[in-house]
Design a protein around this motif. Structure first.
Motif, mmCIF file in Angstrom:
data_model
loop_
_atom_site.group_PDB
_atom_site.id
_atom_site.type_symbol
_atom_site.label_atom_id
_atom_site.label_comp_id
_atom_site.label_asym_id
_atom_site.label_seq_id
_atom_site.Cartn_x
_atom_site.Cartn_y
_atom_site.Cartn_z
ATOM 1 N N PHE A 22 104.998 -32.763 77.931
ATOM 2 C CA PHE A 22 105.313 -32.493 76.357
ATOM 3 C C PHE A 22 105.688 -31.039 76.372
ATOM 4 C CE2 PHE A 22 104.016 -31.342 72.228
ATOM 5 C CZ PHE A 22 104.798 -32.097 71.483
ATOM 6 N N PHE A 23 104.893 -30.215 76.911
ATOM 7 C CA PHE A 23 105.256 -28.569 76.577
ATOM 8 C C PHE A 23 106.422 -28.189 77.279
ATOM 9 C CE2 PHE A 23 105.058 -24.390 78.565
ATOM 10 C CZ PHE A 23 104.685 -23.716 77.388
ATOM 11 N N GLY A 25 109.051 -30.042 77.378
ATOM 12 C CA GLY A 25 110.062 -30.833 76.518
ATOM 13 C C GLY A 25 110.298 -29.920 75.157
ATOM 14 N N VAL A 26 109.309 -29.262 74.630
ATOM 15 C CA VAL A 26 109.432 -28.412 73.644
ATOM 16 C C VAL A 26 109.931 -27.374 73.850
ATOM 17 C CG1 VAL A 26 107.966 -27.253 71.859
ATOM 18 C CG2 VAL A 26 107.186 -29.592 72.574
ATOM 19 N N VAL A 27 109.633 -26.697 75.169
ATOM 20 C CA VAL A 27 110.356 -25.371 75.371
ATOM 21 C C VAL A 27 112.150 -25.666 75.668
ATOM 22 C CG1 VAL A 27 110.537 -23.780 77.358
ATOM 23 C CG2 VAL A 27 108.323 -24.171 76.442
ATOM 24 N N TRP A 29 113.575 -27.954 74.265
ATOM 25 C CA TRP A 29 114.348 -28.305 73.032
ATOM 26 C C TRP A 29 114.453 -26.978 72.392
ATOM 27 C CZ3 TRP A 29 112.643 -27.533 67.878
ATOM 28 C CH2 TRP A 29 113.385 -28.368 67.186
ATOM 29 N N ALA A 30 113.439 -26.033 72.338
ATOM 30 C CA ALA A 30 113.877 -24.743 71.547
ATOM 31 C C ALA A 30 114.706 -23.939 72.506
ATOM 32 C CB ALA A 30 112.228 -24.210 71.698
ATOM 33 N N ARG A 32 117.641 -25.022 73.798
ATOM 34 C CA ARG A 32 118.885 -25.919 74.193
ATOM 35 C C ARG A 32 119.910 -25.117 73.694
ATOM 36 N NH1 ARG A 32 116.933 -27.494 69.380
ATOM 37 N NH2 ARG A 32 118.639 -28.292 67.558
ATOM 38 N N SER A 35 121.337 -24.215 69.825
ATOM 39 C CA SER A 35 120.395 -24.192 68.581
ATOM 40 C C SER A 35 120.272 -22.830 68.040
ATOM 41 C CB SER A 35 119.034 -24.656 69.540
ATOM 42 O OG SER A 35 118.781 -23.533 70.338
ATOM 43 N N HIS A 39 118.208 -21.651 64.594
ATOM 44 C CA HIS A 39 117.119 -20.494 64.567
ATOM 45 C C HIS A 39 117.443 -19.536 63.641
ATOM 46 C CE1 HIS A 39 114.881 -22.934 67.408
ATOM 47 N NE2 HIS A 39 115.772 -22.784 68.578
#
Length: 63
Positions: A22-23, A25-27, A29-30, A32, A35, A39
């Motif tokens: 999960f961690f 995946g979040v990294v 996604w941030a 990508r 983006s 931001h």
């Protein structure tokens, strides 16, 4: 095997792996591609009404 040992084994292995995935995946996604615009827009959102306050037009309309 009692419940505590089973839950402890589950938390030490599979839940830890799930949290790590999960961690990651979040990294991903941030950071990508594409983006940056989102931001930057979020970062400057608080400065949108800096020159004219958001409710400035309402006071003049009431008079």
């Amino acid at each position: 095997m009692d419940t505590y040992s089973w839950m402890r084994e589950l938390a030490d292995s599979w839940v830890l792996l799930a949290m790590f995935v999960f961690f990651l995946g979040v990294v991903v996604w941030a950071f990508r591609p594409g983006s940056r615009k989102d931001h930057e827009e979020s970062a400057h959102l608080i400065f949108r009404n800096e020159k004219t306050p958001a409710g400035a037009g309402l006071e003049e309309a009431e008079k």
